[in-house]
Enzyme design. Sequence first.
Site, mmCIF file in Angstrom:
data_model
loop_
_atom_site.group_PDB
_atom_site.id
_atom_site.type_symbol
_atom_site.label_atom_id
_atom_site.label_comp_id
_atom_site.label_asym_id
_atom_site.label_seq_id
_atom_site.Cartn_x
_atom_site.Cartn_y
_atom_site.Cartn_z
ATOM 1 N N GLY A 12 0.836 -1.210 0.000
ATOM 2 C CA GLY A 12 0.000 0.000 0.000
ATOM 3 C C GLY A 12 0.864 1.249 0.000
ATOM 4 O O GLY A 12 1.916 1.267 0.622
ATOM 5 N N ARG A 74 0.605 -4.875 -4.903
ATOM 6 C CA ARG A 74 0.778 -5.864 -3.836
ATOM 7 C C ARG A 74 1.267 -7.209 -4.394
ATOM 8 O O ARG A 74 1.227 -8.223 -3.701
ATOM 9 C CB ARG A 74 -0.535 -6.049 -3.083
ATOM 10 C CG ARG A 74 -0.978 -4.804 -2.308
ATOM 11 C CD ARG A 74 -2.008 -5.152 -1.265
ATOM 12 N NE ARG A 74 -2.516 -3.973 -0.592
ATOM 13 C CZ ARG A 74 -1.963 -3.443 0.503
ATOM 14 N NH1 ARG A 74 -0.875 -3.982 1.009
ATOM 15 N NH2 ARG A 74 -2.495 -2.378 1.071
ATOM 16 N N THR A 133 4.948 1.722 6.431
ATOM 17 C CA THR A 133 3.525 1.378 6.502
ATOM 18 C C THR A 133 2.847 2.276 7.532
ATOM 19 O O THR A 133 3.422 2.544 8.600
ATOM 20 C CB THR A 133 3.248 -0.097 6.865
ATOM 21 O OG1 THR A 133 1.864 -0.221 7.231
ATOM 22 C CG2 THR A 133 4.079 -0.609 8.019
ATOM 23 N N ILE A 134 1.640 2.693 7.214
ATOM 24 C CA ILE A 134 0.890 3.487 8.190
ATOM 25 C C ILE A 134 0.454 2.612 9.363
ATOM 26 O O ILE A 134 0.034 3.119 10.384
ATOM 27 C CB ILE A 134 -0.341 4.172 7.550
ATOM 28 C CG1 ILE A 134 -1.370 3.150 7.088
ATOM 29 C CG2 ILE A 134 0.069 5.095 6.435
ATOM 30 C CD1 ILE A 134 -2.749 3.762 6.855
ATOM 31 N N ASP A 135 0.551 1.282 9.207
ATOM 32 C CA ASP A 135 0.105 0.375 10.273
ATOM 33 C C ASP A 135 1.110 0.306 11.432
ATOM 34 O O ASP A 135 0.748 -0.142 12.521
ATOM 35 C CB ASP A 135 -0.104 -1.046 9.728
ATOM 36 C CG ASP A 135 -1.101 -1.086 8.588
ATOM 37 O OD1 ASP A 135 -1.912 -0.150 8.484
ATOM 38 O OD2 ASP A 135 -1.050 -2.043 7.793
ATOM 39 N N ARG A 170 -24.701 12.358 19.921
ATOM 40 C CA ARG A 170 -24.611 11.041 19.255
ATOM 41 C C ARG A 170 -23.367 10.274 19.693
ATOM 42 O O ARG A 170 -22.394 10.873 20.148
ATOM 43 C CB ARG A 170 -24.465 11.254 17.737
ATOM 44 C CG ARG A 170 -25.743 11.519 17.033
ATOM 45 C CD ARG A 170 -25.460 11.830 15.576
ATOM 46 N NE ARG A 170 -26.709 11.976 14.833
ATOM 47 C CZ ARG A 170 -26.833 12.636 13.693
ATOM 48 N NH1 ARG A 170 -25.782 13.225 13.145
ATOM 49 N NH2 ARG A 170 -27.988 12.704 13.085
ATOM 50 N N HIS A 179 -4.672 -2.583 9.790
ATOM 51 C CA HIS A 179 -4.585 -4.026 9.531
ATOM 52 C C HIS A 179 -4.808 -4.762 10.850
ATOM 53 O O HIS A 179 -5.797 -4.457 11.515
ATOM 54 C CB HIS A 179 -3.243 -4.342 8.869
ATOM 55 C CG HIS A 179 -3.256 -5.642 8.134
ATOM 56 N ND1 HIS A 179 -2.187 -6.501 8.138
ATOM 57 C CD2 HIS A 179 -4.206 -6.227 7.397
ATOM 58 C CE1 HIS A 179 -2.483 -7.571 7.432
ATOM 59 N NE2 HIS A 179 -3.704 -7.430 6.970
ATOM 60 N N VAL A 298 -8.049 7.987 3.055
ATOM 61 C CA VAL A 298 -7.675 9.372 3.375
ATOM 62 C C VAL A 298 -6.424 9.376 4.264
ATOM 63 O O VAL A 298 -5.566 10.250 4.164
ATOM 64 C CB VAL A 298 -8.852 10.055 4.121
ATOM 65 C CG1 VAL A 298 -8.429 11.328 4.801
ATOM 66 C CG2 VAL A 298 -9.985 10.330 3.160
ATOM 67 N N ARG A 300 -3.922 7.574 4.115
ATOM 68 C CA ARG A 300 -2.674 7.278 3.389
ATOM 69 C C ARG A 300 -2.326 8.324 2.349
ATOM 70 O O ARG A 300 -1.257 8.274 1.751
ATOM 71 C CB ARG A 300 -2.808 5.937 2.668
ATOM 72 C CG ARG A 300 -2.654 4.797 3.569
ATOM 73 C CD ARG A 300 -2.475 3.459 2.924
ATOM 74 N NE ARG A 300 -2.674 3.309 1.522
ATOM 75 C CZ ARG A 300 -3.174 2.202 0.961
ATOM 76 N NH1 ARG A 300 -3.557 1.197 1.718
ATOM 77 N NH2 ARG A 300 -3.275 2.092 -0.330
#
Length: 373
Positions: A12, A74, A133-135, A170, A179, A298, A300
Amino acid sequence: MDRTIGVITAGGDTPGLNSALRALGKAATGVYGMHVIGFRDGFRGLMENRTMRLEGDALSGLLSVGGTILGTSRDKPHRMPMGGRHLDMTEVMMRNYENHHLDVLVCLGGGGTQKSAHRLMQSGLNVLTIPKTIDNDIMHTDVSFGFDTALGIATEAIDRLHSTAHSHHRIIVVETMGHNAGWLALGAGLAGGADVILIPEIPYDLHKVAQAVTARRQRGTNFSIVAVSEGALSKEEAEALAAGEAELAAATNKKERKLAKEKIRRLQIDQHDHVSKLSRQLEQLTQLESRVTILGHVQRGGAPSAVDRLLTTNLGTATARLAAEGQFGYMVAVKGAGTAAVPLENVAGHRRTVPDDHPWLESARNLNICLGD
Ligand code: F6P
């Protein structure tokens, strides 16, 4: 003869890829006199021999640009989708590597890419990798680049959701990426002041979540922000998944393996509807209206943060130095303010999840944030 580096960006996309390419290319060509060839769209470009020179003008204006100028995919070398089938194309890639007289292939990627790079190394290629990785789930690096940018975007989104949740009394269930690791939901949840944070590492009890929202209501606060990692599971879902995985591990033949995999896949499909289901359940249990926001890609997109620009500048230049010194088989990791070379075999196939004793979890508990347990 001059050294030549091949580069790919795989998996990604992540903010900071272009600034990493820039740093690697500028240091490799400008300081060490090497050549740099980029391959397009991840490992597929290496197989199809689609290249781009990463030298001179091609490296200008990249520092703040999101995405990757090389493109990504990927696709994996040993399971390359080819006309409806998956084929092992490692040998074709090795031939292209030889034809370009590469001294090393630098792979910028997440967990899957680290694994693929390690396989190529075992097949005989020189490789170096950079953790992106953003993860934030790669082992043996303080952090992976891209995480800081995504954390900022997700935090800002949660900030913005506060005023609308408050105005309408709310619940807002906001899903982050990540992930199977909870770094992004936990970090953004804490930084954005979420009232409930649900991460894959801590399977949650729906009734405890509802109780936390109800307790706020009883104290006179009629809104709640529930930050949920995309991989979060209820206790029941986590048990079902563990049972499916145990069945898969114990399977002795093809049929049993297929059935177990099917079971796991069904659970993963259900997971796609997870936050909507959770939102509906909370409405029923708390009598408050609830809405869902899925932050999605968004997180990433767009320009890297200053922190990610600094990280990628360090990582790219350190990788160029290792390549010039002929040191291969490492992931160039973030270590304190600098970098460290970690043997790739210590990284490939492992995932870094949020440990039980992580300070962010301790802070969340001390703030009485509900973690669902
Ligand atoms: O690994 C990065 C990541 O953004 C995950 O957080 C997410 O699960 C996945 O990629 C999404 O993948 P895709 O871009 O293929 O939809």
